[in-house]
Design a protein around this motif. Structure first.
Motif, short mmCIF file in Angstrom:
data_model
loop_
_atom_site.label_atom_id
_atom_site.label_comp_id
_atom_site.label_asym_id
_atom_site.label_seq_id
_atom_site.Cartn_x
_atom_site.Cartn_y
_atom_site.Cartn_z
N GLN A 123 -34.26 7.73 29.68
CA GLN A 123 -34.87 9.48 29.67
C GLN A 123 -34.24 9.78 28.87
O GLN A 123 -34.66 11.33 28.57
CB GLN A 123 -34.22 10.21 30.97
CG GLN A 123 -35.11 9.31 32.22
CD GLN A 123 -34.66 9.65 33.81
OE1 GLN A 123 -33.06 9.61 33.22
NE2 GLN A 123 -34.85 9.20 35.23
N THR A 127 -38.53 11.12 29.40
CA THR A 127 -38.30 12.33 29.72
C THR A 127 -38.30 11.47 31.46
O THR A 127 -37.93 11.63 32.04
CB THR A 127 -38.79 13.95 30.11
OG1 THR A 127 -37.79 14.80 29.29
CG2 THR A 127 -37.76 15.00 31.70
N ALA A 217 -34.96 15.17 32.60
CA ALA A 217 -34.64 14.83 33.96
C ALA A 217 -33.96 15.10 35.16
O ALA A 217 -33.83 14.69 36.20
CB ALA A 217 -34.91 13.79 34.17
#
Length: 328
Positions: A123, A127, A217
């Motif tokens: 991530q 993301t 995230a």
């Protein structure tokens, strides 16, 4: 007979000493006490403290074997680990992070299809990527498709070429998936029929992906507002008016410096509000005036065993006459 008696008396007198008494504890500098676990020089004598606390313990010689734990004493045996010569501890080099078991140093950022162990590695590069648990590689999460090195959000609309996706706007056709997908920096709306742009913290939203475009995230859409997920906090980024939702730092987490254990809250001066922990021997531990609860949280130590707390909260009259009480 006389010789035997003298020998027995010598052995008895030797056994009266502890193992600490038999060590050379005299010192003039901290460096002379580095041979002991948790040792430092105090009042011309080496004193030792227990790992994770300030409790004094008998000094024991350091084990000179190679450390197999990140945060352990030097020398370091793991690839991408380096020795902090000031602290004499092993830490992961820049752009690397400790694995869950702290026995390896992992790349901090991993691109799609790269080898991974934690989704956070993926991530940092994208993301909308996750680490596939069985394949141990970075892939796009559900409802996203890899295209030109990034994860593109799929729409609930079939296609065979870009012409079919033009009426939607901000979308292209991805032949492998045979579906329209949002272009970079756009995600689907709540019913996956059109593409919308990302929004910031506290803004109106219809899907978590809208928030994650800007906040990462660790964000979500709750009650139609962008906010951070549970066990995450809002960290102000270097750029003006920019922020990201980062995971809360747990007690016992790996650290290299005290800043790794502190959480920055969103205010004008970006001050540190959560200063309950500090970095001690490679782990986030409670500061001296705090104690750990349930092995998770650091709370202010209000017990009678904490003299600093008693002094801070003593009646004013006691503080005024404290020197008298002390010297009488």
């Amino acid at each position: 007979m006389q010789f035997t008696l003298i020998l027995l008396l010598g052995l008895c007198s030797l056994s009266a000493y502890s193992a600490e008494d038999l060590l050379e504890l005299g010192c003039t500098t901290n460096a002379q006490c580095e041979k002991f676990e948790g040792g430092h020089c105090h009042d011309s004598s080496c004193v030792c403290v227990a790992r994770g606390s300030n409790e004094h313990i008998p000094c024991q010689p350091k084990d000179n074997k190679l450390s197999n734990i990140i945060g352990g004493p030097c020398p370091c045996s793991q690839p991408h680990a380096e020795c902090d010569t000031k602290m004499q501890q092993c830490f992961c080099a820049d752009n690397y992070m400790a694995s869950a078991d702290r026995r390896r140093c992992l790349p901090l950022q991993v691109a799609l299809d790269g080898a991974c162990e934690l989704s956070r590695q993926c991530q940092r590069a994208d993301t909308f990527a996750v680490c596939h648990m069985s394949q141990k590689r970075c892939i796009c999460r559900e409802h996203f498709e890899q295209h030109q090195g990034s994860c593109r959000a799929l729409l609930d609309m079939g296609c065979s070429n870009n012409t079919h996706c033009e009426p939607i706007g901000a979308s292209i056709c991805l032949p492998p998936a045979k579906k329209c997908a949002c272009i970079q920096d756009y995600v689907p709306n709540h019913n996956m029929t059109s593409c919308v742009s990302g929004v910031g913290f506290g803004s109106n939203c219809t899907t978590p992906a809208q928030c994650q475009l800007q906040l990462g995230a660790g964000s979500t859409c709750r009650d139609n507002r962008c906010t951070c997920r549970i066990k995450h906090y809002l960290k102000m980024d270097q750029e003006p008016n920019s922020a990201v939702c980062e995971p809360l730092v747990p007690y016992g987490a790996y650290c290299r410096r005290t800043e790794d254990c502190q959480q920055h809250q969103p205010d004008v001066e970006n001050r540190v509000h959560d200063a309950r922990m500090h970095c001690f021997r490679g782990e986030c531990q409670c500061r001296p005036d705090f104690r750990v609860v349930d092995n998770q949280h650091c709370v202010l130590d209000t017990s009678a065993a904490n003299p600093r707390y008693r002094l801070q909260h003593a009646p004013l009259s006691m503080l005024i006459f404290w020197p008298i009480y002390y010297y009488v």
